[in-house]
Write a protein that holds these residues in place. Structure first.
Motif, mmCIF file in Angstrom:
data_model
loop_
_atom_site.group_PDB
_atom_site.id
_atom_site.type_symbol
_atom_site.label_atom_id
_atom_site.label_comp_id
_atom_site.label_asym_id
_atom_site.label_seq_id
_atom_site.Cartn_x
_atom_site.Cartn_y
_atom_site.Cartn_z
ATOM 1 N N ARG A 139 40.721 -24.962 -21.100
ATOM 2 C CA ARG A 139 39.488 -25.757 -20.998
ATOM 3 C C ARG A 139 39.635 -27.085 -21.745
ATOM 4 N N ASP A 140 38.615 -27.931 -21.634
ATOM 5 C CA ASP A 140 38.650 -29.271 -22.222
ATOM 6 C C ASP A 140 38.124 -29.345 -23.651
ATOM 7 N N ILE A 141 37.080 -28.589 -23.928
ATOM 8 C CA ILE A 141 36.329 -28.778 -25.169
ATOM 9 C C ILE A 141 36.292 -27.492 -25.985
ATOM 10 N N THR A 142 36.475 -27.641 -27.277
ATOM 11 C CA THR A 142 36.264 -26.563 -28.224
ATOM 12 C C THR A 142 35.205 -27.020 -29.212
ATOM 13 N N ARG A 143 34.709 -26.099 -29.984
ATOM 14 C CA ARG A 143 33.813 -26.438 -31.084
ATOM 15 C C ARG A 143 34.598 -26.198 -32.366
ATOM 16 N N LEU A 144 34.765 -27.261 -33.134
ATOM 17 C CA LEU A 144 35.523 -27.223 -34.378
ATOM 18 C C LEU A 144 34.552 -27.075 -35.539
ATOM 19 N N ARG A 200 29.938 -27.879 -40.786
ATOM 20 C CA ARG A 200 29.810 -28.767 -39.632
ATOM 21 C C ARG A 200 30.469 -28.084 -38.440
ATOM 22 N N THR A 201 29.894 -28.278 -37.284
ATOM 23 C CA THR A 201 30.511 -27.855 -36.029
ATOM 24 C C THR A 201 30.388 -29.025 -35.067
ATOM 25 N N ILE A 202 31.527 -29.417 -34.506
ATOM 26 C CA ILE A 202 31.515 -30.556 -33.586
ATOM 27 C C ILE A 202 32.280 -30.195 -32.315
ATOM 28 N N VAL A 258 39.868 -24.060 -40.803
ATOM 29 C CA VAL A 258 38.881 -24.340 -39.765
ATOM 30 C C VAL A 258 38.695 -23.122 -38.864
ATOM 31 N N ALA A 259 37.672 -23.202 -38.028
ATOM 32 C CA ALA A 259 37.435 -22.189 -36.996
ATOM 33 C C ALA A 259 37.107 -22.918 -35.707
ATOM 34 N N LEU A 260 37.525 -22.319 -34.592
ATOM 35 C CA LEU A 260 37.252 -22.868 -33.270
ATOM 36 C C LEU A 260 36.553 -21.822 -32.423
ATOM 37 N N PRO A 289 29.629 -13.998 -20.716
ATOM 38 C CA PRO A 289 30.446 -15.072 -21.286
ATOM 39 C C PRO A 289 31.814 -14.561 -21.723
ATOM 40 N N LYS A 290 32.761 -15.457 -21.713
ATOM 41 C CA LYS A 290 34.088 -15.201 -22.283
ATOM 42 C C LYS A 290 34.154 -16.098 -23.516
ATOM 43 N N ILE A 291 34.546 -15.540 -24.641
ATOM 44 C CA ILE A 291 34.529 -16.274 -25.905
ATOM 45 C C ILE A 291 35.852 -16.050 -26.621
ATOM 46 N N LEU A 292 36.494 -17.138 -26.994
ATOM 47 C CA LEU A 292 37.702 -17.057 -27.803
ATOM 48 C C LEU A 292 37.389 -17.671 -29.159
ATOM 49 N N LEU A 293 37.552 -16.867 -30.190
ATOM 50 C CA LEU A 293 37.352 -17.306 -31.570
ATOM 51 C C LEU A 293 38.718 -17.418 -32.218
#
Length: 165
Positions: A21-26, A36-38, A69-71, A80-84
């Motif tokens: 995918r294109d976007i992760t949340r950092l 912070r989460t961006i 960090v965490a993504l 949903p499919k979620i990768l942590l």
């Protein structure tokens, strides 16, 4: 978590789909000590997750002070499919535009002409960038078919124990 276990999780088909995918949340800890989460574009190269940012981005001071960090990479559909993924980042100052930055932005819906204009603008704006390279130290895939959030797994086990009793 052992590296073999992380690799096994990240090599699963759903994980590979999410890593494309294109976007992760950092998520990181800011200089003032608050979380912070961006959203940030990324690319998976098979062993690390690479994100890029401007040299003057405020997050860089925070990441230098605390590189842990965490993504979260997920889908919008049900289930949903979620990768942590958790890990440590290294910062790599690069002259010019990193190849990963151009690669991570290739799936955005742009015409060929828009893509040429976008790249021209990027090259005129940035004389360099910082690669944020994250090495995974922990991973969990939640697909709601074979894996669930840990708290839900615990509730399922408790329900099964009550039903057996």
């Amino acid at each position: 978590m052992e590296q073999t276990e992380i690799t096994e999780i990240l090599n699963q088909p759903y994980s590979q789909e999410l890593l494309a995918r294109d976007i992760t949340r950092l998520a990181y800890v800011a200089k003032d000590g608050t979380p912070r989460t961006i959203p940030i574009a990324f690319v998976w190269n098979g062993s690390t997750i690479v994100m890029c940012t401007t040299r003057n981005a405020p997050k860089l001071a925070s990441l230098r002070a605390n590189p842990m960090v965490a993504l979260t990479i997920d889908t919008e559909s049900h289930p949903p499919k979620i990768l942590l993924v958790r890990g440590r980042v290294e910062l790599d100052d690069v002259d010019g535009i990193p190849d990963e930055y151009l690669t991570m932005n290739t799936s955005y819906e742009m015409t060929a002409e828009q893509r040429v204009e976008w790249e021209k603008e990027v090259r005129s704006l940035y004389d360099g960038m910082v690669r944020i390279v994250m090495t995974p130290t922990w991973a969990k895939l939640i697909d709601f078919e074979t894996t669930l959030p840990t708290a839900v797994e615990e509730l399922v086990r408790e329900r099964e124990e009550r039903q057996r009793a």
